[in-house]
Write a protein that holds these residues in place. Structure first.
Motif, PDB file in Angstrom:
ATOM      1  N   MET A  55       0.818  -1.217   0.000  1.00 52.91           N
ATOM      2  CA  MET A  55       0.000   0.000   0.000  1.00 52.91           C
ATOM      3  C   MET A  55       0.853   1.268   0.000  1.00 52.91           C
ATOM      4  N   GLN A  56       2.138   1.136   0.283  1.00 48.29           N
ATOM      5  CA  GLN A  56       3.067   2.263   0.362  1.00 48.29           C
ATOM      6  C   GLN A  56       2.619   3.285   1.411  1.00 48.29           C
ATOM      7  N   VAL A  57       2.528   2.796   2.647  1.00 47.71           N
ATOM      8  CA  VAL A  57       2.122   3.669   3.747  1.00 47.71           C
ATOM      9  C   VAL A  57       3.313   4.006   4.636  1.00 47.71           C
ATOM     10  N   LYS A  58       3.141   5.048   5.447  1.00 49.15           N
ATOM     11  CA  LYS A  58       4.188   5.527   6.355  1.00 49.15           C
ATOM     12  C   LYS A  58       4.198   4.729   7.646  1.00 49.15           C
ATOM     13  N   GLY A  59       5.354   4.694   8.262  1.00 51.16           N
ATOM     14  CA  GLY A  59       5.465   4.151   9.615  1.00 51.16           C
ATOM     15  C   GLY A  59       5.794   2.682   9.653  1.00 51.16           C
ATOM     16  N   ARG A  60       6.432   2.310  10.729  1.00 54.34           N
ATOM     17  CA  ARG A  60       6.787   0.910  10.968  1.00 54.34           C
ATOM     18  C   ARG A  60       5.563   0.176  11.476  1.00 54.34           C
ATOM     19  N   VAL A  61       5.250  -0.948  10.871  1.00 57.27           N
ATOM     20  CA  VAL A  61       4.089  -1.732  11.270  1.00 57.27           C
ATOM     21  C   VAL A  61       4.511  -2.724  12.346  1.00 57.27           C
ATOM     22  N   THR A  62       3.932  -2.543  13.530  1.00 57.79           N
ATOM     23  CA  THR A  62       4.151  -3.454  14.642  1.00 57.79           C
ATOM     24  C   THR A  62       2.780  -3.857  15.167  1.00 57.79           C
ATOM     25  N   SER A  63       2.748  -4.849  16.004  1.00 57.75           N
ATOM     26  CA  SER A  63       1.474  -5.298  16.556  1.00 57.75           C
ATOM     27  C   SER A  63       0.822  -4.171  17.366  1.00 57.75           C
ATOM     28  N   PRO A  64      -0.447  -3.870  17.078  1.00 55.61           N
ATOM     29  CA  PRO A  64      -1.124  -2.804  17.819  1.00 55.61           C
ATOM     30  C   PRO A  64      -1.813  -3.302  19.088  1.00 55.61           C
ATOM     31  N   THR A  65      -1.326  -4.393  19.670  1.00 55.96           N
ATOM     32  CA  THR A  65      -1.983  -5.004  20.816  1.00 55.96           C
ATOM     33  C   THR A  65      -2.305  -4.012  21.927  1.00 55.96           C
ATOM     34  N   PHE A  66      -1.368  -3.154  22.277  1.00 60.66           N
ATOM     35  CA  PHE A  66      -1.583  -2.293  23.441  1.00 60.66           C
ATOM     36  C   PHE A  66      -2.303  -0.995  23.112  1.00 60.66           C
ATOM     37  N   VAL A  67      -2.342  -0.630  21.826  1.00 62.09           N
ATOM     38  CA  VAL A  67      -3.060   0.586  21.442  1.00 62.09           C
ATOM     39  C   VAL A  67      -4.366   0.264  20.711  1.00 62.09           C
ATOM     40  N   ILE A  68      -4.591  -0.977  20.417  1.00 60.26           N
ATOM     41  CA  ILE A  68      -5.753  -1.523  19.718  1.00 60.26           C
ATOM     42  C   ILE A  68      -5.756  -1.190  18.227  1.00 60.26           C
ATOM     43  N   ALA A  69      -5.476   0.053  17.830  1.00 59.19           N
ATOM     44  CA  ALA A  69      -5.466   0.393  16.400  1.00 59.19           C
ATOM     45  C   ALA A  69      -4.380   1.425  16.104  1.00 59.19           C
ATOM     46  N   ARG A  70      -3.750   1.257  14.940  1.00 60.80           N
ATOM     47  CA  ARG A  70      -2.757   2.217  14.451  1.00 60.80           C
ATOM     48  C   ARG A  70      -3.130   2.610  13.034  1.00 60.80           C
ATOM     49  N   GLU A  71      -2.945   3.889  12.723  1.00 57.89           N
ATOM     50  CA  GLU A  71      -3.173   4.389  11.365  1.00 57.89           C
ATOM     51  C   GLU A  71      -1.834   4.607  10.688  1.00 57.89           C
ATOM     52  N   HIS A  72      -1.764   4.198   9.427  1.00 53.91           N
ATOM     53  CA  HIS A  72      -0.578   4.414   8.603  1.00 53.91           C
ATOM     54  C   HIS A  72      -1.049   5.101   7.329  1.00 53.91           C
ATOM     55  N   ARG A  73      -0.663   6.343   7.155  1.00 47.60           N
ATOM     56  CA  ARG A  73      -1.099   7.134   6.000  1.00 47.60           C
ATOM     57  C   ARG A  73      -0.265   6.792   4.764  1.00 47.60           C
ATOM     58  N   PRO A  79      -5.192   4.860   0.003  1.00 51.51           N
ATOM     59  CA  PRO A  79      -5.924   4.778   1.262  1.00 51.51           C
ATOM     60  C   PRO A  79      -5.003   4.639   2.465  1.00 51.51           C
ATOM     61  N   THR A  80      -5.510   5.044   3.612  1.00 49.31           N
ATOM     62  CA  THR A  80      -4.831   4.864   4.889  1.00 49.31           C
ATOM     63  C   THR A  80      -5.007   3.413   5.323  1.00 49.31           C
ATOM     64  N   LEU A  81      -3.981   2.840   5.904  1.00 45.77           N
ATOM     65  CA  LEU A  81      -4.071   1.508   6.497  1.00 45.77           C
ATOM     66  C   LEU A  81      -4.416   1.671   7.968  1.00 45.77           C
ATOM     67  N   ILE A  82      -5.514   1.071   8.396  1.00 41.17           N
ATOM     68  CA  ILE A  82      -5.852   1.033   9.815  1.00 41.17           C
ATOM     69  C   ILE A  82      -5.616  -0.404  10.270  1.00 41.17           C
ATOM     70  N   HIS A  83      -4.612  -0.583  11.114  1.00 42.11           N
ATOM     71  CA  HIS A  83      -4.200  -1.896  11.599  1.00 42.11           C
ATOM     72  C   HIS A  83      -4.764  -2.070  13.008  1.00 42.11           C
ATOM     73  N   VAL A  84      -5.668  -3.014  13.159  1.00 41.84           N
ATOM     74  CA  VAL A  84      -6.394  -3.223  14.409  1.00 41.84           C
ATOM     75  C   VAL A  84      -6.007  -4.566  15.013  1.00 41.84           C
ATOM     76  N   ASP A  85      -5.842  -4.584  16.313  1.00 38.83           N
ATOM     77  CA  ASP A  85      -5.677  -5.838  17.037  1.00 38.83           C
ATOM     78  C   ASP A  85      -6.891  -5.976  17.944  1.00 38.83           C
ATOM     79  N   ALA A  86      -7.827  -6.799  17.538  1.00 38.85           N
ATOM     80  CA  ALA A  86      -9.083  -6.935  18.275  1.00 38.85           C
ATOM     81  C   ALA A  86      -8.962  -7.870  19.473  1.00 38.85           C
ATOM     82  N   TYR A  87      -7.788  -8.453  19.686  1.00 35.16           N
ATOM     83  CA  TYR A  87      -7.630  -9.403  20.787  1.00 35.16           C
ATOM     84  C   TYR A  87      -8.053  -8.808  22.124  1.00 35.16           C
ATOM     85  N   ARG A  88      -7.604  -7.579  22.405  1.00 32.12           N
ATOM     86  CA  ARG A  88      -7.951  -6.954  23.685  1.00 32.12           C
ATOM     87  C   ARG A  88      -9.431  -6.638  23.786  1.00 32.12           C
ATOM     88  N   LEU A  89     -10.111  -6.510  22.658  1.00 24.99           N
ATOM     89  CA  LEU A  89     -11.548  -6.237  22.693  1.00 24.99           C
ATOM     90  C   LEU A  89     -12.349  -7.485  23.051  1.00 24.99           C
TER      91      LEU A  89
END
Length: 162
Positions: A55-73, A79-89
């Motif tokens: 997708m050619q987005v910004k930022g290092r992709v790591t597990s979003p476990t503790f923040v639940i979701a990360r946006e990468h523009r 499009p923006t990548l929204i990386h969600v870790d629903a485990y905590r939910l």
């Protein structure tokens, strides 16, 4: 989504897992939802790193476990990548209202300009869309054949939500 609606591929290395993710990342469109299913250590974040590269987005992709979701523009107007870790939910001890917490993330309103990739999202995240790509990462089959294996079998299929 301009990707095969169903398929299976053996990926023997993390680099091959990322390469398949990158193929998918080049094919996604705004509004697409991808749910990643597989046990801990199956390669869900590794696969997402490939999607992000495609997708050619910004930022290092790591597990979003503790923040639940990360946006990468996007770096290329995509499009923006929204990386969600629903485990905590959905994990034991969570608030008891995973759908309410998902709704608080407001993913459905961001969906028209984004691609949502959700780890551990099955049974929850698909409720924000009519259709989604379910990607299953099987790390166990190849390890049973060869305990030294780093491989995984990745299967995907387009699903419809009622």
């Amino acid at each position: 989504m301009k990707f095969l609606s169903a398929g299976t591929r053996r990926c023997d290395t993390a680099a091959e897992t990322q390469a398949l993710g990158e193929e998918l990342g080049r094919a996604v469109e705004p509004g697409d939802v991808i749910i990643l299913d597989g046990p801990l250590g199956a390669g869900k974040t590794t696969f997402t790193q490939g999607i992000a590269r495609g997708m050619q987005v910004k930022g290092r992709v790591t597990s979003p476990t503790f923040v639940i979701a990360r946006e990468h523009r996007s770096t290329v107007g995509g499009p923006t990548l929204i990386h969600v870790d629903a485990y905590r939910l959905i994990a034991e001890g969570a608030s008891g209202d995973p759908l309410g917490e998902l709704d608080a993330l407001d993913l459905d309103s961001a969906l028209e300009d984004s691609v949502v990739v959700a780890e551990w999202g099955g049974g929850l995240v698909e409720q924000i869309t009519q259709s989604y790509l379910l990607v299953t990462l099987d790390r166990e089959t190849l390890v049973l054949e060869d305990p030294e294996s780093e491989g995984r079998i990745i299967s995907w299929r387009l699903e419809q939500w009622q």
